[in-house]
Design a protein around this motif. Structure first.
Motif, PDB file in Angstrom:
ATOM      1  N   ASP A 297       0.849  -1.188   0.000  1.00 39.37           N
ATOM      2  CA  ASP A 297       0.000   0.000   0.000  1.00 39.37           C
ATOM      3  C   ASP A 297       0.887   1.241   0.000  1.00 39.37           C
ATOM      4  O   ASP A 297       1.561   1.550   0.979  1.00 39.37           O
ATOM      5  N   LEU A 298       0.865   1.931  -1.137  1.00 36.90           N
ATOM      6  CA  LEU A 298       1.783   3.061  -1.279  1.00 36.90           C
ATOM      7  C   LEU A 298       1.428   4.223  -0.362  1.00 36.90           C
ATOM      8  O   LEU A 298       2.293   4.999   0.021  1.00 36.90           O
ATOM      9  N   ALA A 299       0.160   4.336  -0.029  1.00 38.09           N
ATOM     10  CA  ALA A 299      -0.231   5.436   0.859  1.00 38.09           C
ATOM     11  C   ALA A 299       0.379   5.207   2.239  1.00 38.09           C
ATOM     12  O   ALA A 299       0.939   6.127   2.845  1.00 38.09           O
TER      13      ALA A 299
ATOM     14  N   ILE B 282       5.408   9.336 -11.932  1.00 39.33           N
ATOM     15  CA  ILE B 282       5.140  10.691 -12.418  1.00 39.33           C
ATOM     16  C   ILE B 282       3.654  10.964 -12.352  1.00 39.33           C
ATOM     17  O   ILE B 282       2.838  10.096 -12.638  1.00 39.33           O
ATOM     18  N   GLN B 283       3.329  12.157 -11.939  1.00 36.53           N
ATOM     19  CA  GLN B 283       1.939  12.576 -12.037  1.00 36.53           C
ATOM     20  C   GLN B 283       1.904  13.891 -12.796  1.00 36.53           C
ATOM     21  O   GLN B 283       2.615  14.826 -12.456  1.00 36.53           O
ATOM     22  N   TYR B 284       1.104  13.936 -13.856  1.00 42.13           N
ATOM     23  CA  TYR B 284       1.022  15.134 -14.680  1.00 42.13           C
ATOM     24  C   TYR B 284      -0.154  15.993 -14.268  1.00 42.13           C
ATOM     25  O   TYR B 284      -1.193  15.489 -13.855  1.00 42.13           O
TER      26      TYR B 284
ATOM     27  N   PHE C 275      -1.834  20.661  -4.702  1.00 40.33           N
ATOM     28  CA  PHE C 275      -2.168  19.244  -4.760  1.00 40.33           C
ATOM     29  C   PHE C 275      -0.891  18.403  -4.739  1.00 40.33           C
ATOM     30  O   PHE C 275      -0.778  17.420  -4.011  1.00 40.33           O
TER      31      PHE C 275
ATOM     32  N   SER D 195       0.766  18.446  -1.456  1.00 35.09           N
ATOM     33  CA  SER D 195       0.037  17.635  -0.478  1.00 35.09           C
ATOM     34  C   SER D 195       0.527  16.202  -0.453  1.00 35.09           C
ATOM     35  O   SER D 195       0.117  15.419   0.387  1.00 35.09           O
ATOM     36  N   GLN D 196       1.317  15.870  -1.440  1.00 34.16           N
ATOM     37  CA  GLN D 196       1.667  14.464  -1.568  1.00 34.16           C
ATOM     38  C   GLN D 196       3.130  14.203  -1.260  1.00 34.16           C
ATOM     39  O   GLN D 196       3.669  13.175  -1.668  1.00 34.16           O
TER      40      GLN D 196
ATOM     41  N   LEU E 256      -2.158  13.919   1.735  1.00 38.02           N
ATOM     42  CA  LEU E 256      -3.045  13.015   1.011  1.00 38.02           C
ATOM     43  C   LEU E 256      -2.760  11.546   1.292  1.00 38.02           C
ATOM     44  O   LEU E 256      -3.645  10.706   1.213  1.00 38.02           O
TER      45      LEU E 256
ATOM     46  N   ALA F 161      -5.538   9.072   2.444  1.00 36.00           N
ATOM     47  CA  ALA F 161      -5.827   7.855   1.680  1.00 36.00           C
ATOM     48  C   ALA F 161      -5.759   6.638   2.591  1.00 36.00           C
ATOM     49  O   ALA F 161      -6.583   5.727   2.504  1.00 36.00           O
TER      50      ALA F 161
ATOM     51  N   LEU G 100      -7.714   8.788  -6.630  1.00 37.46           N
ATOM     52  CA  LEU G 100      -6.816   8.740  -7.762  1.00 37.46           C
ATOM     53  C   LEU G 100      -7.374   7.877  -8.884  1.00 37.46           C
ATOM     54  O   LEU G 100      -7.816   6.756  -8.655  1.00 37.46           O
TER      55      LEU G 100
ATOM     56  N   SER H 258     -14.146  17.722 -10.237  1.00 37.54           N
ATOM     57  CA  SER H 258     -14.327  16.664  -9.245  1.00 37.54           C
ATOM     58  C   SER H 258     -13.185  16.722  -8.248  1.00 37.54           C
ATOM     59  O   SER H 258     -12.285  17.541  -8.364  1.00 37.54           O
ATOM     60  N   ASP H 259     -13.198  15.856  -7.276  1.00 40.54           N
ATOM     61  CA  ASP H 259     -12.089  15.851  -6.332  1.00 40.54           C
ATOM     62  C   ASP H 259     -11.151  14.684  -6.624  1.00 40.54           C
ATOM     63  O   ASP H 259     -10.466  14.183  -5.747  1.00 40.54           O
ATOM     64  N   LEU H 260     -11.157  14.280  -7.877  1.00 43.04           N
ATOM     65  CA  LEU H 260     -10.263  13.193  -8.276  1.00 43.04           C
ATOM     66  C   LEU H 260      -8.951  13.754  -8.816  1.00 43.04           C
ATOM     67  O   LEU H 260      -8.879  14.911  -9.200  1.00 43.04           O
ATOM     68  N   ARG H 261      -7.964  12.914  -8.829  1.00 45.38           N
ATOM     69  CA  ARG H 261      -6.716  13.244  -9.507  1.00 45.38           C
ATOM     70  C   ARG H 261      -6.443  12.175 -10.546  1.00 45.38           C
ATOM     71  O   ARG H 261      -6.862  11.032 -10.386  1.00 45.38           O
ATOM     72  N   ILE H 262      -5.709  12.559 -11.580  1.00 47.79           N
ATOM     73  CA  ILE H 262      -5.385  11.596 -12.620  1.00 47.79           C
ATOM     74  C   ILE H 262      -3.898  11.285 -12.581  1.00 47.79           C
ATOM     75  O   ILE H 262      -3.078  12.168 -12.372  1.00 47.79           O
ATOM     76  N   GLN H 263      -3.583  10.052 -12.752  1.00 45.99           N
ATOM     77  CA  GLN H 263      -2.178   9.688 -12.918  1.00 45.99           C
ATOM     78  C   GLN H 263      -2.054   8.884 -14.197  1.00 45.99           C
ATOM     79  O   GLN H 263      -2.763   7.897 -14.382  1.00 45.99           O
ATOM     80  N   TYR H 264      -1.165   9.318 -15.084  1.00 40.80           N
ATOM     81  CA  TYR H 264      -1.013   8.642 -16.362  1.00 40.80           C
ATOM     82  C   TYR H 264       0.138   7.659 -16.309  1.00 40.80           C
ATOM     83  O   TYR H 264       1.136   7.887 -15.637  1.00 40.80           O
TER      84      TYR H 264
ATOM     85  N   GLN I 220      -2.346   1.766  -5.081  1.00 42.51           N
ATOM     86  CA  GLN I 220      -2.718   3.075  -4.566  1.00 42.51           C
ATOM     87  C   GLN I 220      -4.207   3.194  -4.292  1.00 42.51           C
ATOM     88  O   GLN I 220      -4.733   4.294  -4.215  1.00 42.51           O
ATOM     89  N   ASN I 221      -4.878   2.048  -4.156  1.00 43.08           N
ATOM     90  CA  ASN I 221      -6.321   2.113  -3.925  1.00 43.08           C
ATOM     91  C   ASN I 221      -7.005   3.046  -4.900  1.00 43.08           C
ATOM     92  O   ASN I 221      -7.694   3.981  -4.487  1.00 43.08           O
TER      93      ASN I 221
END
Lengths: 332, 332
Positions: free
Chosen positions: A47-49, A91-93, A109, A112-113, B48, B52, B60, B87-93, B113-114
DNA sequence: CTGTTAGCGCTTTCAG
DNA sequence: CTGAAAGCGCTAACAG
């Protein structure tokens, strides 16, 4: 399923499993094998969190750019991804083309991480952003014009000098009424305008009326449109320095449509040296920017700064290269 | 700085600050204002990872595609970003163009990462991936050919029917020796080949030798190259159905270089209807795919599935549109 | 509407 | 090289 479950099944304590996973050297070979096998069998996924929370290390690098979805940025992303893959970073874009307040929100954001690093394609003169970047508790690389002082580190090229080279090339080829065709005026574009202007003024040929710009979501369409406007208002214009190769492509098409000979009647110089420039007919003169390498090295700088603990205000100028091609190939 | 620090300064308990931040309705207006002001003053930034971990909700959404860096995917990303922003989501590519084992690794990373949702641009026939997607403890949307049964939900178009429409169009315009020019053979391309083949066979005109493909990192260059090979080996070929508009652009340039008249001597049909297709000279006939909407709705499906708790194996066919243009505009 | 208690899953620290 | 204890920062669940 947690680390403890694996530990129980393997007959060891949780911490040993943790070590076997992250730092195999620190566990005796025999135990290590047993543990890794149990992990495999159970299909355990860490669990990365929880990891991030406990270790205060997220392994996350945030990339923030107003051009996430531009053709030119694609190569930068490739470079980033290639450098990240062998590392244990992710990476997060985030795209930041949605107004300054959203930009701040995006950056918050990331912060926050507990990011391991931040890559920022700069917008000039945003003090809130600059401040946040300066205070960021991690290495920060700005992909920007290297003439500026970065918050932490920066990598890129000198856009002003690139524009000077392009403009000189057009002059050398005998073009005299040279226009500059542009999308929005971000910082880089302004630097290029400075270079363009300086060279033409030196030659006594600068005419501010020939600097055209327009916002549009279609760059190729923009090129068509701008050439149209240019030739309507200034029939004697004989060349264009386009701020990207999509605009240049649109200009080329529009010249063809009007029966304007390229390069004989009209010269075209693009910027970035995108894929299509070299294959167009005629091929389009452009300024090659080492975009892949910029992305690759940006991540590399973060990795190194994290390892050494210091970044020492590094600025890396990767240089550009003018690629003369058919679209400007006539006798000066 | 933690939630407790803020709580202390505001004279309340940590959980109240937490609520004021995430669910302002649940805190009395007065207290809420006080708290938010303290948060602002202190510049508090929530963690975060801790959030999480405690809530088992990362917010995520993972996007996994082999074409993160393709021109066609840019519009999909725009759609994704626009739907995610409010929304309160984040995207990770994650790009997955680096072999099957890396693909599994990437997916595992997301699952670590759930994730609140997963968007997957499918590669057909990878059982490990399919399995992981099916078991994923979150909504999954596959961006793919809608003719297939998805692991959870899917959205896209029917590529086979799109190819049929394009091929019929070329036949109608009187082209008879029609080639299909391709980059790699992913699942979608195979479906398109089926459609292409079916229509030509019905007309008694299918020739497998006219199906050319080659891997290349330059699509425009690939178009040039493939046309070159095609006309060398089959001088009578009179049209090309190109698997994307970059290839089509390369074909157009190569035709110009060879003095082949488009559309009179050679017809060109692209795919995707990218920016440049409509502005080329002649403009390039293409198949418009609602890429922006695919991205937008994919996120929307995840949001709705998360809200309702069920996804009900949804398949959404957004349809395509053939856009006839100059590059095939001749009398049948 | 607000607070207390407990614990998410992992890692750090310190012992053995 | 291995383990026990403690706690990362936050939120769920329950109580008041």
């Amino acid at each position: 399923m947690t680390l403890s479950d694996v530990a129980r099944n393997a007959g060891v304590s949780a911490i040993t499993v943790s070590r076997a996973l992250r730092d195999p050297e620190k566990v005796s070979p025999h135990l290590r094998d047993t543990i890794l096998k149990v992990v495999e069998d159970m299909g355990y996924v860490p669990d990365l969190a929880a990891r991030a929370l406990a270790s205060k290390n997220s392994g996350l690098v945030g990339v923030m750019s107003p051009w996430l979805t531009s053709h030119a940025f694609i190569s930068v992303i490739r470079g980033i991804e290639d450098r990240v893959r062998p590392s244990d970073l992710r990476i997060q874009y985030a795209s930041s083309d949605t107004g300054p307040e959203d930009r701040v929100r995006q950056l918050r954001f990331f912060l926050s991480q507990n990011p391991a690093g931040l890559i920022h394609v700069g917008q000039a003169g945003d003090h809130v952003i600059d401040d946040l970047l300066r205070r960021a508790p991690c290495p920060v690389v700005e992909l920007m014009d290297v003439s500026q002082q970065p918050a932490d580190m920066s990598i890129g090229i000198d856009h002003r000098r690139a524009a000077e080279a392009a403009t000189r090339h057009l002059l050398q080829k005998g073009y005299r009424r040279i226009a500059m065709l542009n999308g929005g005026w971000d910082f880089r574009a302004q630097r290029r305008l400075e270079g363009f202007k300086a060279v033409l003024e030196e030659a006594g040929l600068f005419d501010p009326a020939l600097v055209l710009s327009l916002d549009s979501n279609s760059s190729v369409g923009l090129g068509c449109h701008l050439l149209d406007r240019l030739k309507r208002d200034f029939p004697d214009a004989d060349a264009a320095f386009c701020q990207n190769d999509d605009i240049a492509l649109g200009v080329l098409f529009e010249c063809q449509r009007r029966g304007l000979g390229v390069p004989s009647d009209f010269g075209i110089c693009g910027f970035n040296d995108l894929d299509h420039a070299g294959f167009a007919f005629p091929a389009i003169t452009s300024v090659r920017v080492p975009r892949y390498e910029i992305g690759y090295r940006a991540v590399d700088m973060i990795v190194r700064a994290a390892a050494s603990g210091s970044s020492a205000n590094k600025i890396v100028d990767l240089g550009f290269q003018l690629i003369p091609r058919g679209s400007t190939d006539r006798e000066g």
